[in-house]
Design an enzyme around this catalytic site. Structure first.
Site, short mmCIF file in Angstrom:
data_model
loop_
_atom_site.label_atom_id
_atom_site.label_comp_id
_atom_site.label_asym_id
_atom_site.label_seq_id
_atom_site.Cartn_x
_atom_site.Cartn_y
_atom_site.Cartn_z
N GLU A 1 45.24 9.19 -16.52
CA GLU A 1 44.70 9.92 -17.66
C GLU A 1 43.37 9.31 -18.09
O GLU A 1 43.23 8.09 -18.18
CB GLU A 1 45.69 9.88 -18.83
CG GLU A 1 45.21 10.66 -20.05
CD GLU A 1 46.28 10.78 -21.11
OE1 GLU A 1 47.35 11.36 -20.80
OE2 GLU A 1 46.07 10.27 -22.23
N THR B 1 41.98 14.14 -21.70
CA THR B 1 42.51 14.40 -23.04
C THR B 1 41.62 15.34 -23.84
O THR B 1 40.48 15.64 -23.45
CB THR B 1 42.70 13.09 -23.82
OG1 THR B 1 41.42 12.47 -24.00
CG2 THR B 1 43.63 12.14 -23.07
N ALA C 1 41.46 15.75 -31.37
CA ALA C 1 42.13 16.45 -32.47
C ALA C 1 41.26 17.59 -32.96
O ALA C 1 40.06 17.45 -33.16
CB ALA C 1 42.41 15.46 -33.61
N HIS D 1 44.11 18.81 -20.99
CA HIS D 1 44.95 18.80 -22.18
C HIS D 1 44.57 19.99 -23.06
O HIS D 1 43.40 20.36 -23.17
CB HIS D 1 44.74 17.51 -22.98
CG HIS D 1 45.37 16.32 -22.34
ND1 HIS D 1 46.00 15.33 -23.08
CD2 HIS D 1 45.48 15.93 -21.05
CE1 HIS D 1 46.47 14.40 -22.27
NE2 HIS D 1 46.15 14.75 -21.03
N GLY E 1 49.62 18.40 -30.56
CA GLY E 1 48.38 17.78 -31.01
C GLY E 1 48.57 16.99 -32.29
O GLY E 1 49.50 17.24 -33.07
N ASP E 2 47.67 16.05 -32.51
CA ASP E 2 47.70 15.23 -33.72
C ASP E 2 46.89 15.89 -34.82
O ASP E 2 45.97 16.67 -34.55
CB ASP E 2 47.12 13.84 -33.43
CG ASP E 2 47.95 13.08 -32.41
OD1 ASP E 2 49.19 13.22 -32.44
OD2 ASP E 2 47.36 12.37 -31.57
N HIS F 1 59.43 10.13 -32.14
CA HIS F 1 58.14 10.63 -32.60
C HIS F 1 58.02 10.45 -34.11
O HIS F 1 58.99 10.67 -34.84
CB HIS F 1 58.02 12.12 -32.23
CG HIS F 1 56.66 12.70 -32.48
ND1 HIS F 1 56.19 12.99 -33.74
CD2 HIS F 1 55.65 13.02 -31.63
CE1 HIS F 1 54.97 13.49 -33.65
NE2 HIS F 1 54.62 13.52 -32.38
N ARG G 1 39.18 2.88 -17.70
CA ARG G 1 38.94 1.63 -16.97
C ARG G 1 39.81 1.63 -15.72
O ARG G 1 41.03 1.80 -15.80
CB ARG G 1 39.30 0.42 -17.83
CG ARG G 1 38.58 0.39 -19.16
CD ARG G 1 37.16 -0.08 -19.03
NE ARG G 1 36.47 -0.12 -20.31
CZ ARG G 1 35.39 -0.83 -20.55
NH1 ARG G 1 34.88 -1.57 -19.59
NH2 ARG G 1 34.81 -0.80 -21.73
#
Length: 309
Positions: free
Chosen positions: A32, A63, A66, A92, A123-124, A166, A289
């Site tokens: 990811e 990703t 938001a 995403h 989603g956040d 969660h 990374r």
């Protein structure tokens, strides 16, 4: 205090087998990334993609910020990875701050561009909002989103799973029920939030199986680039940090090479224990990374140019 049976078993295995000698490379991996904000970050991301591509990941995902805050950058990177690196790419997609029509338009565009895999998430909340609120004209949650995506096209769909409860869930059973609803709606696989205790994953996997979930549940593994950052992320998503971990990173704030060695060791040991428990699929949260994820895959027996799984 005498050692437990589990500790004795681990000690015996360590004495009898050279490091990672029993790991055959018969694994599936995925990675990811997040969309870069600057040109330099874009160069770092692409270096990571090029470094990890020879390991033949079955897919990589990008990703989505938001409220769709990285929509265009996510789209650009997904297409570039698929078209230039030749790796199946997954985008995403969330429900936050968007109508059904807006989300559907993004999904149709992905399909038209050849993207066949979506990571479907509730989603956040956008920054500044304490609680998630569905858009009045949007998809209400991930289950609703999956149903909408399946009406548009036969996407491969990955979803989130939470071995530790969660933050918005009343209890662990509610998480299991929600995961089952995602699979029933058409999800292909679930990728877990990162965790540091292998028993946490095994317990969750067993509970899911007992609930009639037979879909693939892939552990999400996050090598620790910054312990302070992981503390922040863990607080937001409910992940437990073992008491011993903080001590391993103490004194390494100004020693990035030593910190990377400690991080790779911790993550590789987690993966070894997961492997011993029958896990053959791993999803790595790379934080853009490559070196840590590459080293861990290497220790798990994954080599460039070998499609061993």
């Amino acid at each position: 205090m005498s050692p437990t049976v589990d500790q004795m078993r681990e000690a015996q295995l360590a004495l009898e087998n050279p490091l990672f000698s029993d790991v055959a490379g018969d694994i599936d991996i995925s990675f990811e990334f997040f969309p870069p904000k600057t040109e330099k970050m874009s160069e770092t991301l692409w270096h990571s993609v090029e470094t990890l591509a020879p390991l033949a990941p079955r897919f990589v995902s990008v990703t989505y910020g938001a409220g769709g805050s990285t929509r265009e950058r996510t789209h650009q990177q997904v297409l570039r990875i698929q078209n230039e690196a030749g790796i199946p790419a997954a985008a995403h997609l969330t429900c936050v701050n968007a109508t059904r029509e807006e989300v559907d338009a993004v999904a149709r565009h992905y399909w038209e561009e050849g993207i066949r895999h979506i990571v479907a998430l509730r989603g956040d909340p956008p920054e500044g909002d304490a609680k998630y609120r569905p858009h009045p004209e949007g998809y209400q949650n991930a289950v609703d989103l999956i149903g909408g995506l399946k009406k548009i096209a036969d996407f491969e769909i990955s979803v989130a799973a939470y071995p530790e409860v969660h933050p918005d869930s009343p209890d662990a059973q509610a998480d299991i029920d929600n995961l089952k609803a995602k699979f029933d709606a058409g999800a292909t696989r679930a990728i877990t939030q990162f965790f540091f205790d292998p028993q946490c994953f095994f317990r969750f996997r067993d509970k899911a199986a007992a609930a009639g979930i037979d879909g693939e549940i892939v552990p999400g593994v996050m090598p620790v680039v910054s312990f302070a950052a992981v503390e922040r992320m863990s607080g937001l998503c409910g992940t437990s940090i073992p008491p011993w971990m903080k001590g391993l990173f103490e004194g390494l704030d100004e020693m990035p090479d030593a910190r990377q060695l400690v991080s790779a060791t911790i993550a590789a040991e987690l993966c070894r224990k997961l492997y011993a428990g029958g896990v053959r699929q791993y999803h790595f949260y790379t934080l853009n990374r490559a070196e840590l994820s590459y080293a861990i895959c290497h220790m798990l027996g994954k080599r460039p140019g070998e499609n061993q799984s």
